[in-house]
Write a protein that holds these residues in place. Structure first.
Motif, PDB file in Angstrom:
ATOM      1  N   ALA A  58       0.706  -1.248   0.059  1.00 17.26           N
ATOM      2  CA  ALA A  58      -0.148  -0.178  -0.068  1.00 17.26           C
ATOM      3  C   ALA A  58       0.954   1.292   0.094  1.00 17.26           C
ATOM      4  CB  ALA A  58      -0.782   0.001   1.123  1.00 17.26           C
ATOM      5  N   ALA A  59       2.037   1.238   0.719  1.00 16.53           N
ATOM      6  CA  ALA A  59       2.615   2.383   0.894  1.00 16.53           C
ATOM      7  C   ALA A  59       3.418   2.517  -0.615  1.00 16.53           C
ATOM      8  CB  ALA A  59       4.017   2.312   1.996  1.00 16.53           C
ATOM      9  N   ILE A  60       3.918   1.574  -1.115  1.00 12.28           N
ATOM     10  CA  ILE A  60       4.588   1.481  -2.557  1.00 12.28           C
ATOM     11  C   ILE A  60       3.473   2.419  -3.630  1.00 12.28           C
ATOM     12  CG2 ILE A  60       5.505   0.504  -4.580  1.00 12.28           C
ATOM     13  CD1 ILE A  60       6.888  -1.286  -2.343  1.00 12.28           C
ATOM     14  N   ILE A  61       2.295   1.653  -3.343  1.00 10.02           N
ATOM     15  CA  ILE A  61       1.211   2.225  -4.434  1.00 10.02           C
ATOM     16  C   ILE A  61       1.195   3.907  -4.037  1.00 10.02           C
ATOM     17  CG2 ILE A  61      -0.948   2.135  -5.072  1.00 10.02           C
ATOM     18  CD1 ILE A  61      -1.144  -0.872  -4.734  1.00 10.02           C
ATOM     19  N   ALA A  62       0.857   4.253  -2.872  1.00  6.34           N
ATOM     20  CA  ALA A  62       0.759   5.496  -2.550  1.00  6.34           C
ATOM     21  C   ALA A  62       1.890   6.612  -3.087  1.00  6.34           C
ATOM     22  CB  ALA A  62       0.351   5.718  -1.113  1.00  6.34           C
ATOM     23  N   LEU A  63       3.074   5.935  -2.788  1.00  2.37           N
ATOM     24  CA  LEU A  63       4.228   6.588  -3.256  1.00  2.37           C
ATOM     25  C   LEU A  63       4.240   6.686  -4.851  1.00  2.37           C
ATOM     26  CD1 LEU A  63       6.897   7.982  -2.377  1.00  2.37           C
ATOM     27  CD2 LEU A  63       7.934   5.927  -2.588  1.00  2.37           C
ATOM     28  N   ALA A  64       3.950   5.714  -5.426  1.00  2.00           N
ATOM     29  CA  ALA A  64       3.843   5.743  -6.959  1.00  2.00           C
ATOM     30  C   ALA A  64       2.712   6.722  -7.568  1.00  2.00           C
ATOM     31  CB  ALA A  64       3.442   4.571  -7.636  1.00  2.00           C
ATOM     32  N   ILE A  65       1.643   6.990  -6.667  1.00  5.51           N
ATOM     33  CA  ILE A  65       0.626   7.903  -7.317  1.00  5.51           C
ATOM     34  C   ILE A  65       1.286   9.214  -7.090  1.00  5.51           C
ATOM     35  CG2 ILE A  65      -1.536   8.755  -6.477  1.00  5.51           C
ATOM     36  CD1 ILE A  65      -2.546   5.749  -6.031  1.00  5.51           C
ATOM     37  N   VAL A  66       1.543   9.473  -5.755  1.00  4.43           N
ATOM     38  CA  VAL A  66       2.046  10.930  -5.601  1.00  4.43           C
ATOM     39  C   VAL A  66       3.415  11.398  -6.579  1.00  4.43           C
ATOM     40  CG1 VAL A  66       3.413  11.865  -3.942  1.00  4.43           C
ATOM     41  CG2 VAL A  66       1.500  10.782  -3.241  1.00  4.43           C
ATOM     42  N   THR A  67       4.239  10.560  -6.982  1.00  2.00           N
ATOM     43  CA  THR A  67       5.136  10.589  -7.705  1.00  2.00           C
ATOM     44  C   THR A  67       4.673  11.172  -9.283  1.00  2.00           C
ATOM     45  OG1 THR A  67       6.875   9.304  -6.435  1.00  2.00           O
ATOM     46  CG2 THR A  67       7.452   9.826  -8.759  1.00  2.00           C
ATOM     47  N   VAL A  68       3.925  10.256  -9.778  1.00  3.28           N
ATOM     48  CA  VAL A  68       3.261  10.644 -11.038  1.00  3.28           C
ATOM     49  C   VAL A  68       2.538  11.693 -11.185  1.00  3.28           C
ATOM     50  CG1 VAL A  68       1.539   9.604 -12.682  1.00  3.28           C
ATOM     51  CG2 VAL A  68       3.067   7.843 -11.634  1.00  3.28           C
ATOM     52  N   THR A  69       1.588  12.041  -9.974  1.00  5.83           N
ATOM     53  CA  THR A  69       0.862  13.302  -9.973  1.00  5.83           C
ATOM     54  C   THR A  69       1.833  14.556 -10.146  1.00  5.83           C
ATOM     55  OG1 THR A  69      -0.676  12.104  -8.760  1.00  5.83           O
ATOM     56  CG2 THR A  69      -0.670  14.358  -8.698  1.00  5.83           C
ATOM     57  N   LEU A  70       2.760  14.333  -9.038  1.00  2.00           N
ATOM     58  CA  LEU A  70       3.779  15.567  -9.072  1.00  2.00           C
ATOM     59  C   LEU A  70       4.426  15.781 -10.313  1.00  2.00           C
ATOM     60  CD1 LEU A  70       5.295  15.424  -5.567  1.00  2.00           C
ATOM     61  CD2 LEU A  70       3.450  17.097  -6.363  1.00  2.00           C
ATOM     62  N   THR A  71       4.955  14.862 -10.936  1.00  6.71           N
ATOM     63  CA  THR A  71       5.703  14.706 -12.205  1.00  6.71           C
ATOM     64  C   THR A  71       4.861  15.410 -13.400  1.00  6.71           C
ATOM     65  OG1 THR A  71       7.092  12.827 -11.741  1.00  6.71           O
ATOM     66  CG2 THR A  71       6.896  13.611 -13.733  1.00  6.71           C
ATOM     67  N   THR A  72       3.606  15.063 -13.354  1.00 11.17           N
ATOM     68  CA  THR A  72       2.709  15.271 -14.409  1.00 11.17           C
ATOM     69  C   THR A  72       2.326  16.790 -14.446  1.00 11.17           C
ATOM     70  OG1 THR A  72       1.468  13.094 -14.378  1.00 11.17           O
ATOM     71  CG2 THR A  72       0.429  15.104 -15.357  1.00 11.17           C
ATOM     72  N   LEU A  73       1.951  17.147 -12.985  1.00  9.20           N
ATOM     73  CA  LEU A  73       1.917  18.750 -12.844  1.00  9.20           C
ATOM     74  C   LEU A  73       3.293  19.684 -13.211  1.00  9.20           C
ATOM     75  CD1 LEU A  73       0.084  18.965  -9.376  1.00  9.20           C
ATOM     76  CD2 LEU A  73      -0.816  19.241 -11.706  1.00  9.20           C
ATOM     77  N   ALA A  74       4.486  19.061 -12.824  1.00  6.92           N
ATOM     78  CA  ALA A  74       5.637  19.571 -13.553  1.00  6.92           C
ATOM     79  C   ALA A  74       5.706  19.772 -14.912  1.00  6.92           C
ATOM     80  CB  ALA A  74       6.755  19.189 -12.799  1.00  6.92           C
ATOM     81  N   VAL A  75       5.464  18.766 -15.357  1.00  9.01           N
ATOM     82  CA  VAL A  75       5.764  18.739 -16.943  1.00  9.01           C
ATOM     83  C   VAL A  75       4.597  19.656 -17.588  1.00  9.01           C
ATOM     84  CG1 VAL A  75       5.745  17.148 -19.171  1.00  9.01           C
ATOM     85  CG2 VAL A  75       6.683  16.420 -16.745  1.00  9.01           C
ATOM     86  N   ARG A  76       3.708  19.714 -17.299  1.00  5.84           N
ATOM     87  CA  ARG A  76       2.370  20.586 -18.065  1.00  5.84           C
ATOM     88  C   ARG A  76       2.742  22.014 -17.957  1.00  5.84           C
ATOM     89  NH1 ARG A  76      -2.864  16.692 -17.882  1.00  5.84           N
ATOM     90  NH2 ARG A  76      -1.989  15.038 -19.123  1.00  5.84           N
TER      91      ARG A  76
END
Length: 164
Positions: free
Chosen positions: A16-34
């Motif tokens: 669950a911690a790994i999944i949550a970390l992956a979701i946060v990482t993808v969200t922050l990366t997407t916001l930074a790229v756009r």
């Protein structure tokens, strides 16, 4: 049996911690790229006219008298029968000491609203979303300043920029 449940709980918590970390990482990366692009339905708000006037060290004034402009966009493709709608409310910043420019802006307000409508209507929703917002503002700045005789505006901002 208690040992197996404890081990299972640890494994599930780790997953669950790994999944949550992956979701946060993808969200922050997407916001930074756009950043700066109109690819999302939400955009970074421009500063308020009051903030521009305050941070301009007393040299900058804002012209905010424009009405809401509704623009019918070109269809995305020849097969697409629906045109997108864009709603914009532009405003300008200019040199505070140039009172003549303020008068010219007031007199040409309708002309600028038409200019903005013609500019945006030449694009499809997809084309505008792919275009960089800074580029759109720069093109509009050049088109607007080409119509002015008594001075130049410094920048174009949007109070609203909404695709319907």
């Amino acid at each position: 049996m208690k040992m197996n449940l404890s081990l299972l709980n640890r494994i599930l918590a780790t997953i669950a911690a790994i999944i949550a970390l992956a979701i946060v990482t993808v969200t922050l990366t997407t916001l930074a790229v756009r950043k700066g692009h109109l690819t999302a339905d939400y955009r970074r708000m421009d500063p308020s006219p009051e903030k521009i006037s305050r941070t301009g060290k007393g040299q900058t004034e804002t012209y905010t008298n424009f009405r809401q402009i509704r623009v019918s966009l070109r269809p995305d493709s020849e097969d697409d029968m629906e045109n997108g709608i864009l709603v914009v409310v532009p405003w300008f910043s200019y040199d505070r000491e140039n009172i003549q420019l303020l008068e010219e802006l007031s007199q040409k307000e309708t002309k600028f609203e038409t200019l903005f409508a013609e500019y945006f209507s030449s694009f499809s929703r997809k084309e505008l979303k792919e275009k960089d917002e800074k580029q759109i503002k720069e093109e509009l700045l050049q088109l607007t300043n080409a119509q002015l005789v008594l001075g130049k505006i410094r920048a174009v901002y949007f109070d609203k920029f909404i695709f319907l």
